[in-house]
Design an enzyme around this catalytic site. Structure first.
Site, mmCIF file in Angstrom:
data_model
loop_
_atom_site.group_PDB
_atom_site.id
_atom_site.type_symbol
_atom_site.label_atom_id
_atom_site.label_comp_id
_atom_site.label_asym_id
_atom_site.label_seq_id
_atom_site.Cartn_x
_atom_site.Cartn_y
_atom_site.Cartn_z
ATOM 1 N N HIS A 1 6.805 3.001 -9.496
ATOM 2 C CA HIS A 1 6.969 2.585 -7.841
ATOM 3 C C HIS A 1 8.368 3.396 -7.122
ATOM 4 O O HIS A 1 9.166 3.021 -8.182
ATOM 5 C CB HIS A 1 6.542 1.151 -7.723
ATOM 6 C CG HIS A 1 6.396 0.808 -6.282
ATOM 7 N ND1 HIS A 1 7.298 1.072 -5.322
ATOM 8 C CD2 HIS A 1 5.268 0.821 -5.540
ATOM 9 C CE1 HIS A 1 6.944 0.653 -4.198
ATOM 10 N NE2 HIS A 1 5.510 0.589 -4.252
ATOM 11 N N ASN B 1 -0.549 -4.356 -4.054
ATOM 12 C CA ASN B 1 0.672 -4.707 -4.824
ATOM 13 C C ASN B 1 1.470 -5.334 -4.128
ATOM 14 O O ASN B 1 2.215 -5.258 -3.253
ATOM 15 C CB ASN B 1 1.443 -3.263 -4.911
ATOM 16 C CG ASN B 1 2.822 -3.337 -5.361
ATOM 17 O OD1 ASN B 1 3.326 -4.320 -5.866
ATOM 18 N ND2 ASN B 1 3.750 -2.209 -5.177
ATOM 19 N N GLU C 1 9.957 1.710 -5.361
ATOM 20 C CA GLU C 1 11.148 1.018 -5.274
ATOM 21 C C GLU C 1 11.771 0.751 -6.738
ATOM 22 O O GLU C 1 12.874 0.368 -6.839
ATOM 23 C CB GLU C 1 10.503 -0.656 -4.706
ATOM 24 C CG GLU C 1 10.278 -0.469 -3.311
ATOM 25 C CD GLU C 1 9.053 -1.438 -2.960
ATOM 26 O OE1 GLU C 1 8.536 -2.169 -3.684
ATOM 27 O OE2 GLU C 1 8.430 -1.146 -1.983
ATOM 28 N N GLU D 1 2.502 7.891 -2.717
ATOM 29 C CA GLU D 1 2.939 7.044 -1.629
ATOM 30 C C GLU D 1 4.228 7.674 -1.150
ATOM 31 O O GLU D 1 5.559 7.565 -1.770
ATOM 32 C CB GLU D 1 3.532 5.612 -2.494
ATOM 33 C CG GLU D 1 2.408 5.035 -3.075
ATOM 34 C CD GLU D 1 2.639 3.268 -3.089
ATOM 35 O OE1 GLU D 1 1.906 2.468 -2.862
ATOM 36 O OE2 GLU D 1 3.653 2.970 -3.402
ATOM 37 N N LYS E 1 4.204 -6.882 -4.870
ATOM 38 C CA LYS E 1 5.834 -7.003 -5.032
ATOM 39 C C LYS E 1 6.326 -8.157 -5.504
ATOM 40 O O LYS E 1 5.732 -8.764 -6.118
ATOM 41 C CB LYS E 1 6.525 -6.281 -3.725
ATOM 42 C CG LYS E 1 5.590 -4.792 -3.238
ATOM 43 C CD LYS E 1 6.216 -4.035 -2.123
ATOM 44 C CE LYS E 1 5.752 -2.951 -1.890
ATOM 45 N NZ LYS E 1 5.958 -2.001 -1.168
ATOM 46 N N GLY F 1 6.385 0.098 3.765
ATOM 47 C CA GLY F 1 6.925 -0.811 4.282
ATOM 48 C C GLY F 1 7.816 -0.798 5.691
ATOM 49 O O GLY F 1 8.376 -1.507 6.232
ATOM 50 N N SER G 1 2.360 1.688 4.283
ATOM 51 C CA SER G 1 1.656 0.957 5.332
ATOM 52 C C SER G 1 0.287 1.525 5.778
ATOM 53 O O SER G 1 -0.273 1.393 6.865
ATOM 54 C CB SER G 1 2.491 1.766 6.628
ATOM 55 O OG SER G 1 4.084 1.381 6.319
#
Ligand code: 13P
Length: 258
Positions: free
Chosen positions: A100, A13, A102, A172, A15, A178, A218
């Protein structure tokens, strides 16, 4: 259930990273490295909308598939700035990341809009990578399973046994994304197994045994083998490490050898 009967999927991904020339360069580097991943291991690059056409052209004839990072739930119309499933499918996009964290965190995505996007994606002929995951606060409150069950059940409302074959689930944990703070293989395994149990409850054991469940957060070249060795972790959704061809390939090879 023998894990090898499920597809292992390693998906990058990207991003909001990479211009078109940079995307081409990265994919050209990835392609020969992962060329041995065939059969039960699938390799996907989920890239920004502006890179989709470049990615499709660059990966043509290779085993690297292309995904988008989001899709709108309406077919067409006055939705400035949005992209429909038909537009992605027509380009040759095969996968799309849905829900996701985010997008949930920064763009007002809810379980309900995630559900609408997922239905629009699979209805439009795409395969969905549905992301679910708890925040650190939720984990500390001991409500991880409740959160995961709710996100999974709402997202999959209105899906059927046949169309669920076009859904991959990515666990996730928000606190691991991250941050360099990876879930332990045991923590990741526990939640992936719980997701599979939830799918068995929604459909049946056969569907649950067949669905690919990834871990994301991660995951990197160092920790991937241990995570991928777990019985219910069928792959990875990789952020930072997917931007480096060598690191991404190490993760792909861990799936090939696992
Ligand atoms: P990182 O691998 O950078 O933690 O990102 C994970 C992720 O969000 C993949 O979708």
């Amino acid at each position: 259930m023998n894990k090898s009967t499920r597809k292992a999927i390693i998906a990058g991904n990207w991003k909001m990273n990479k211009t078109r020339p940079e995307a081409k360069e990265l994919l050209e580097a990835i392609k020969p490295l992962v060329a041995n991943a065939e059969g039960n291991v699938e390799v996907i690059a989920c890239v920004p909308f502006t890179n989709l056409e470049t990615a499709i052209n660059t990966t043509a004839g290779s085993n690297v598939k292309v995904g988008a990072e989001n899709v709108h739930f309406e077919k067409s119309g006055a939705f400035t700035g949005e992209i429909s499933a038909d537009m992605l499918a027509e380009l040759g996009v095969e996968y799309v990341v849905i829900g996701h964290s985010e997008r949930r965190q920064y763009f007002g995505e809810t379980d309900e809009t995630v559900n609408k996007r997922l239905l629009a994606a699979i209805g439009g002929g795409l395969k969905a990578i549905l992301c679910v995951g708890e925040t650190l606060e939720q984990r500390e409150q001991g409500i991880t399973e409740e959160v995961i069950a709710m996100q999974t059940k709402i997202a999959l409302q209105g899906t059927c046994e046949k169309c669920i074959k076009n859904v991959v689930i990515a666990y996730e944990p928000v606190w691991a994304i991250g941050t360099g703070k990876v879930a332990t293989p045991e923590q990741a395994q526990d939640v992936c197994a719980f997701i599979r149990k939830t799918i068995a409850g929604l459909f049946n054991q056969e569907v649950a045994d067949g669905i690919t469940i990834q871990y994301g957060g991660s995951m990197n070249a160092k920790n991937c083998a241990e995570l991928l060795a777990k019985p219910d972790i069928d792959g990875g959704l990789i952020g930072g490490a997917s931007l480096k061809a060598e690191d991404f390939n190490t993760i792909v090879q861990a799936a090939v050898n696992g």
